[in-house]
Design an enzyme around this catalytic site. Structure first.
Site, PDB file in Angstrom:
ATOM      1  N   TRP A   1       0.814  -1.221   0.000  1.00 61.00           N
ATOM      2  CA  TRP A   1       0.000   0.000   0.000  1.00 61.00           C
ATOM      3  C   TRP A   1       0.845   1.267   0.000  1.00 61.00           C
ATOM      4  CZ3 TRP A   1       1.726   2.495   4.207  1.00 61.00           C
ATOM      5  CH2 TRP A   1       2.263   1.716   5.234  1.00 61.00           C
ATOM      6  N   ASN A   2       2.147   1.174   0.254  1.00 61.50           N
ATOM      7  CA  ASN A   2       2.877   2.424   0.542  1.00 61.50           C
ATOM      8  C   ASN A   2       3.218   3.256  -0.693  1.00 61.50           C
ATOM      9  OD1 ASN A   2       4.835   0.607  -0.220  1.00 61.50           O
ATOM     10  ND2 ASN A   2       6.318   1.241   1.314  1.00 61.50           N
TER      11      ASN A   2
ATOM     12  N   LYS B   1      -2.576  -7.713  -8.202  1.00 57.32           N
ATOM     13  CA  LYS B   1      -3.356  -7.735  -6.977  1.00 57.32           C
ATOM     14  C   LYS B   1      -2.812  -6.623  -6.076  1.00 57.32           C
ATOM     15  CE  LYS B   1      -3.137  -8.642  -2.928  1.00 57.32           C
ATOM     16  NZ  LYS B   1      -3.960  -7.762  -2.121  1.00 57.32           N
TER      17      LYS B   1
ATOM     18  N   ALA C   1      -2.699  -3.998  -2.848  1.00 54.38           N
ATOM     19  CA  ALA C   1      -3.039  -4.131  -1.427  1.00 54.38           C
ATOM     20  C   ALA C   1      -4.494  -3.716  -1.228  1.00 54.38           C
ATOM     21  CB  ALA C   1      -2.118  -3.247  -0.599  1.00 54.38           C
TER      22      ALA C   1
ATOM     23  N   GLY D   1       6.678  -6.373  -0.850  1.00 50.53           N
ATOM     24  CA  GLY D   1       6.027  -6.336   0.455  1.00 50.53           C
ATOM     25  C   GLY D   1       6.982  -6.802   1.526  1.00 50.53           C
TER      26      GLY D   1
ATOM     27  N   GLU E   1      10.768  -8.186  -3.874  1.00 51.73           N
ATOM     28  CA  GLU E   1      11.213  -6.869  -3.373  1.00 51.73           C
ATOM     29  C   GLU E   1      10.691  -6.770  -1.947  1.00 51.73           C
ATOM     30  OE1 GLU E   1      13.075  -4.627  -4.738  1.00 51.73           O
ATOM     31  OE2 GLU E   1      13.125  -5.221  -6.839  1.00 51.73           O
ATOM     32  N   LEU E   2      11.563  -7.012  -0.964  1.00 54.72           N
ATOM     33  CA  LEU E   2      11.080  -7.204   0.406  1.00 54.72           C
ATOM     34  C   LEU E   2      11.502  -6.063   1.343  1.00 54.72           C
ATOM     35  CD1 LEU E   2      11.711 -11.063   0.456  1.00 54.72           C
ATOM     36  CD2 LEU E   2       9.685  -9.816  -0.309  1.00 54.72           C
TER      37      LEU E   2
ATOM     38  N   CYS F   1      10.149   1.481   2.070  1.00 54.02           N
ATOM     39  CA  CYS F   1      11.053   0.353   2.342  1.00 54.02           C
ATOM     40  C   CYS F   1      12.500   0.811   2.400  1.00 54.02           C
ATOM     41  CB  CYS F   1      10.886  -0.703   1.253  1.00 54.02           C
ATOM     42  SG  CYS F   1      11.065  -0.001  -0.389  1.00 54.02           S
TER      43      CYS F   1
ATOM     44  N   GLU G   1      12.047  -3.022  11.346  1.00 57.24           N
ATOM     45  CA  GLU G   1      11.522  -1.972  10.472  1.00 57.24           C
ATOM     46  C   GLU G   1      10.425  -1.211  11.232  1.00 57.24           C
ATOM     47  OE1 GLU G   1       9.821  -3.650   6.893  1.00 57.24           O
ATOM     48  OE2 GLU G   1      10.503  -1.973   5.676  1.00 57.24           O
TER      49      GLU G   1
END
Ligand code: NAP
Length: 459
Positions: free
Chosen positions: A132-133, A156, A158, A209, A231-232, A265, A363
């Protein structure tokens, strides 16, 4: 089927109600996306490029509308949301051009009778899951290279921020990109993840995410050996050495730390400042941080919007109180931080931070800047690398030897040297270690959507 209520984090009001896509419809959409792939992959690269450029033109024309949607569903200040639309579109423009630069090669053969050729082909149908960010940028970073490569894609978004994706996909269709070459579904992460990772017609799963969810998707993808890009999460260290330009370092900290209320992130999560300049840095940072106007992102002059929801408020406050309990000195009281109510948190600097504080090893995803001092460069590099994460890191120094040493020794995929905002469509973005694998952006960002085939011809 129950409805999804999309809320505005600034007011907690419902701004839209959407129907969830049924499992049956998700399966049907995957079939259609597979059929669309059979046609899209044969479009020549110039045609794909032209369609992507047309999409980019429409995104530019709808910049204000898209920015407002981002602010309404995600909370970030409107000016920042406009910046996100421009940034998101820079990926569409970049990959429109990269579509024309997917090169193969020939290999000198070991016998005069052979010809050895390497060529690139699209991976196939892509299932994309995004957070969502950055509701615009995280999705264009996937759609644009996928379509450029000749893949088709189901997104898909968020459930907290689906509206921007819906509008972007509508604009892609208006631009002439076939309806089933790019589409979206409204589904929970778990439902989409289970279906994408197990479906035989999905060739690739691309995910942005948290690391925890990424690990689940990797595990699930193993069952069908799917191609995955991850991408974490991050835990960016921000090092300010004694020879840094202090004002530039403070401005870089603000840019890196407080964008999107600290919910990116690549946000500076933990700040390390050399002891010789720490007092000056903290004083100047605190002045500037306390000047940041907090409020509804639609209001003029707001620099810090709400965090995404009540759970986020709780998590960020838990990091603040944990730091306080372990000797951290807050630049404003916990009561003051929460005084605006709702999902608003006033930004805070925490001096006297140490490695035992959660804010230094988890985080935070909030407007909190914990500052720890150091004396030895090798020791701070060791501390900066002492984590399972490896997404972004930053350092400020005006000495080139120190800078090159930090660049060589920091185990991170994205590094900002005197730069609090290193991300760009034309550069590879992605993490090391448990921050994931694969890159988005740059010439590298189309590779995850391509397969290599090798041909040996006996002539
Ligand atoms: P998240 O909880 O991992 O959610 C991200 C997406 O995954 C959402 O669409 C979510 O669906 C979905 N999801 C949740 N559970 C799932 C499951 N079991 N299987 C498949 N999908 C599932 O992360 P977030 O809180 O939205 O985003 C913040 C995280 O993303 C942070 O860790 C941040 O560092 C990371 N991030 C990384 C990058 C990067 O480029 N490396 C960029 C941005 C953010 P729902 O709609 O159901 O929530």
């Amino acid at each position: 089927m129950t409805q999804l209520e999309v809320t505005n984090p600034a007011t907690n009001e419902v701004i839209e109600r959407l129907e969830y896509t049924s499992h049956e419809d998700i399966h049907a959409q995957i079939e259609r996306t597979h059929q669309a792939f059979e046609e899209w992959k044969y479009k020549d690269a110039h045609e794909r490029s032209a369609k992507l450029l047309q999409w980019a033109t429409l995104i530019d024309e709808h910049q204000d509308e898209l920015a407002r949607l981002i602010t309404l569903e995600g909370g970030k200040p409107l000016a920042e949301a406009k910046g996100e639309v421009i940034y998101a579109n820079s990926y569409v423009k970049w990959y429109a051009e990269e579509a024309k630069r997917v090169y193969g090669r020939t290999i000198p053969a070991h016998t005069p009778t052979k010809k050895l050729v390497v060529d690139k082909f699209p991976v196939g149908v892509v299932g994309a899951i995004t957070p969502w960010n950055f509701p615009a940028a995280m999705i264009t970073r996937k759609i644009a290279p996928a379509l450029a490569a000749g893949c088709t894609i189901i997104c898909k978004p968020a459930v907290k921020t689906p509206l921007t994706t819906i509008r972007l996909v509508e604009l892609a269709h208006e631009a002439g990109i076939p309806k089933d070459a790019v589409s979206y579904i409204i589904a929970s992460g778990k439902d989409a993840g289970d279906i994408f990772t197990s479906h035989q017609l999905i060739n690739k799963v691309t995910f942005t995410g948290s690391t925890g969810v990424g690990k689940t998707l990797i595990e699930q993808s193993a069952q069908t050996v799917k191609n995955v890009t991850m991408e974490l999460g991050g835990l960016a260290p921000f090092i300010v050495h004694k020879d840094a330009d202090l004002e530039a370092a403070v401005d870089g900290t603000i840019a890196s730390k407080f964008r999107n209320a600290g919910q990116t992130c690549i946000c500076a999560n933990r700040i390390y400042v050399h002891e010789d300049i720490a007092d000056q840095y903290i004083e100047r940072l605190t002045e500037k941080v306390h000047d940041l106007k907090v409020g509804n992102g639609l209001d003029e002059g707001v620099k810090v919007g709400p965090v995404i929801d009540a759970n986020a408020v709780e998590k960020v406050l838990s990091h603040i109180t944990d730091a306080q309990d372990k000797g951290g000195k807050l630049s404003r009281s916990v009561e003051d931080i929460q005084s605006l109510g709702g999902n608003f948190l006033k930004p805070v600097v925490i001096a006297n931070a140490n490695t035992t504080m959660k804010a230094m090893y988890e985080e935070t995803f909030g407007p909190v800047a914990p500052v720890m001092t150091y004396s030895d460069l090798d020791e701070v590099i060791r501390i900066a690398n002492d984590t399972e994460f490896g997404l972004a890191s930053y350092f400020f120094t005006n000495d080139y030897r120190t800078g090159l040493k930090l660049f060589n020794e920091l185990d991170y995929g994205v590094i900002g040297w005197n730069d609090g905002g290193p991300s760009a469509a034309h550069a590879p973005f992605g993490g090391l270690k448990e921050s994931g694998y694969g890159r988005e952006g740059g010439t590298e960002g189309i590779e995850p959507y391509l397969e290599t085939k090798y041909l040996s011809v006996e002539v």
